[in-house]
Write a protein that holds these residues in place. Structure first.
Motif, PDB file in Angstrom:
ATOM      1  N   SER A  65       0.842  -1.193   0.000  1.00 29.43           N
ATOM      2  CA  SER A  65       0.000   0.000   0.000  1.00 29.43           C
ATOM      3  C   SER A  65       0.878   1.242   0.000  1.00 29.43           C
ATOM      4  O   SER A  65       1.963   1.258   0.571  1.00 29.43           O
ATOM      5  CB  SER A  65      -0.945   0.018   1.204  1.00 29.43           C
ATOM      6  OG  SER A  65      -0.221   0.145   2.409  1.00 29.43           O
ATOM      7  N   ASP A  67       0.401   5.647   0.363  1.00 27.04           N
ATOM      8  CA  ASP A  67      -0.490   6.736   0.742  1.00 27.04           C
ATOM      9  C   ASP A  67       0.259   8.057   0.660  1.00 27.04           C
ATOM     10  O   ASP A  67       1.478   8.114   0.872  1.00 27.04           O
ATOM     11  CB  ASP A  67      -0.990   6.573   2.186  1.00 27.04           C
ATOM     12  CG  ASP A  67      -1.799   5.329   2.394  1.00 27.04           C
ATOM     13  OD1 ASP A  67      -2.954   5.313   1.945  1.00 27.04           O
ATOM     14  OD2 ASP A  67      -1.276   4.369   3.004  1.00 27.04           O
ATOM     15  N   TYR A  86      -3.508   3.785  -2.301  1.00 33.20           N
ATOM     16  CA  TYR A  86      -3.666   2.697  -3.269  1.00 33.20           C
ATOM     17  C   TYR A  86      -3.085   1.432  -2.647  1.00 33.20           C
ATOM     18  O   TYR A  86      -2.061   1.483  -1.964  1.00 33.20           O
ATOM     19  CB  TYR A  86      -2.935   3.023  -4.568  1.00 33.20           C
ATOM     20  CG  TYR A  86      -2.908   1.877  -5.551  1.00 33.20           C
ATOM     21  CD1 TYR A  86      -4.062   1.475  -6.214  1.00 33.20           C
ATOM     22  CD2 TYR A  86      -1.734   1.183  -5.814  1.00 33.20           C
ATOM     23  CE1 TYR A  86      -4.046   0.413  -7.107  1.00 33.20           C
ATOM     24  CE2 TYR A  86      -1.710   0.128  -6.708  1.00 33.20           C
ATOM     25  CZ  TYR A  86      -2.869  -0.243  -7.350  1.00 33.20           C
ATOM     26  OH  TYR A  86      -2.860  -1.302  -8.236  1.00 33.20           O
ATOM     27  N   GLN A  87      -3.733   0.285  -2.886  1.00 32.65           N
ATOM     28  CA  GLN A  87      -3.262  -0.994  -2.374  1.00 32.65           C
ATOM     29  C   GLN A  87      -3.410  -2.051  -3.465  1.00 32.65           C
ATOM     30  O   GLN A  87      -4.419  -2.076  -4.169  1.00 32.65           O
ATOM     31  CB  GLN A  87      -4.095  -1.391  -1.151  1.00 32.65           C
ATOM     32  CG  GLN A  87      -3.589  -2.606  -0.460  1.00 32.65           C
ATOM     33  CD  GLN A  87      -4.369  -2.880   0.817  1.00 32.65           C
ATOM     34  OE1 GLN A  87      -4.821  -4.001   0.994  1.00 32.65           O
ATOM     35  NE2 GLN A  87      -4.545  -1.908   1.675  1.00 32.65           N
ATOM     36  N   SER A 100      -7.247  -1.708  -4.571  1.00 32.25           N
ATOM     37  CA  SER A 100      -8.214  -0.812  -3.939  1.00 32.25           C
ATOM     38  C   SER A 100      -7.639   0.593  -3.875  1.00 32.25           C
ATOM     39  O   SER A 100      -6.426   0.789  -3.848  1.00 32.25           O
ATOM     40  CB  SER A 100      -8.594  -1.307  -2.542  1.00 32.25           C
ATOM     41  OG  SER A 100      -7.479  -1.235  -1.669  1.00 32.25           O
ATOM     42  N   TYR A 101      -8.538   1.548  -3.868  1.00 33.90           N
ATOM     43  CA  TYR A 101      -8.204   2.962  -3.759  1.00 33.90           C
ATOM     44  C   TYR A 101      -8.941   3.520  -2.551  1.00 33.90           C
ATOM     45  O   TYR A 101     -10.034   3.053  -2.213  1.00 33.90           O
ATOM     46  CB  TYR A 101      -8.647   3.725  -5.008  1.00 33.90           C
ATOM     47  CG  TYR A 101      -7.981   3.235  -6.268  1.00 33.90           C
ATOM     48  CD1 TYR A 101      -6.791   3.799  -6.702  1.00 33.90           C
ATOM     49  CD2 TYR A 101      -8.532   2.205  -7.012  1.00 33.90           C
ATOM     50  CE1 TYR A 101      -6.169   3.347  -7.847  1.00 33.90           C
ATOM     51  CE2 TYR A 101      -7.924   1.743  -8.160  1.00 33.90           C
ATOM     52  CZ  TYR A 101      -6.744   2.324  -8.575  1.00 33.90           C
ATOM     53  OH  TYR A 101      -6.131   1.863  -9.713  1.00 33.90           O
ATOM     54  N   GLN A 102      -8.370   4.503  -1.913  1.00 36.07           N
ATOM     55  CA  GLN A 102      -9.054   5.133  -0.787  1.00 36.07           C
ATOM     56  C   GLN A 102      -8.802   6.636  -0.810  1.00 36.07           C
ATOM     57  O   GLN A 102      -7.790   7.106  -1.338  1.00 36.07           O
ATOM     58  CB  GLN A 102      -8.588   4.570   0.546  1.00 36.07           C
ATOM     59  CG  GLN A 102      -7.206   5.057   0.971  1.00 36.07           C
ATOM     60  CD  GLN A 102      -6.885   4.676   2.392  1.00 36.07           C
ATOM     61  OE1 GLN A 102      -7.273   3.620   2.853  1.00 36.07           O
ATOM     62  NE2 GLN A 102      -6.187   5.538   3.084  1.00 36.07           N
ATOM     63  N   ALA A 104      -9.704  10.089   1.968  1.00 40.33           N
ATOM     64  CA  ALA A 104     -10.288  10.527   3.234  1.00 40.33           C
ATOM     65  C   ALA A 104     -10.032  12.012   3.408  1.00 40.33           C
ATOM     66  O   ALA A 104      -9.006  12.538   2.968  1.00 40.33           O
ATOM     67  CB  ALA A 104      -9.691   9.758   4.400  1.00 40.33           C
TER      68      ALA A 104
END
Length: 111
Positions: A65, A67, A86-87, A100-102, A104
């Motif tokens: 991952s 960030d 991103y992971q 996966s994307y995140q 926040a």
């Protein structure tokens, strides 16, 4: 849909770099970046659909991952933060392939 029992062990090793930049009048900006490697061992979970169908998940493998984000001081006690991540799986098996994307954003108040 309901989650059943979940068990397993997860380990993580990573790096995080952060800078503190004064912007004047007492405010600041703190950008950061991080890179992590995650390893799962003997992960087991079951998802139940309509109290009838069970979908078991057995997960062992690694993922990476990354960030990046920033925190800024709006006042001495109030801070605004945001990050993107991103992971991805390190497995070569198509059954364990995951991306996966995140994102926040939030406010933090210290009193």
């Amino acid at each position: 849909m309901a989650f059943g029992n979940v068990s397993g062990l997860t380990g993580r090793v990573g790096l995080r770099a952060k800078w503190h930049v004064e912007t004047g009048s007492g405010s600041f900006v703190e950008p950061f970046v991080s890179l992590n490697y995650w390893q799962d061992w003997e992960g087991k979970a079951t998802t139940v659909y309509d109290d009838l169908d069970r979908a078991p998940l057995a997960s062992s493998g690694g993922r990476v991952s990354a960030d990046a984000g920033v925190t800024t001081g709006l006042t001495q006690a109030l801070k605004l933060y945001g990050n993107l991540g991103y992971q991805t799986s390190t497995s070569t098996s198509g059954l364990q392939d995951r991306d996966s994307y995140q994102a926040a954003v939030g406010l933090r108040y210290s009193f």
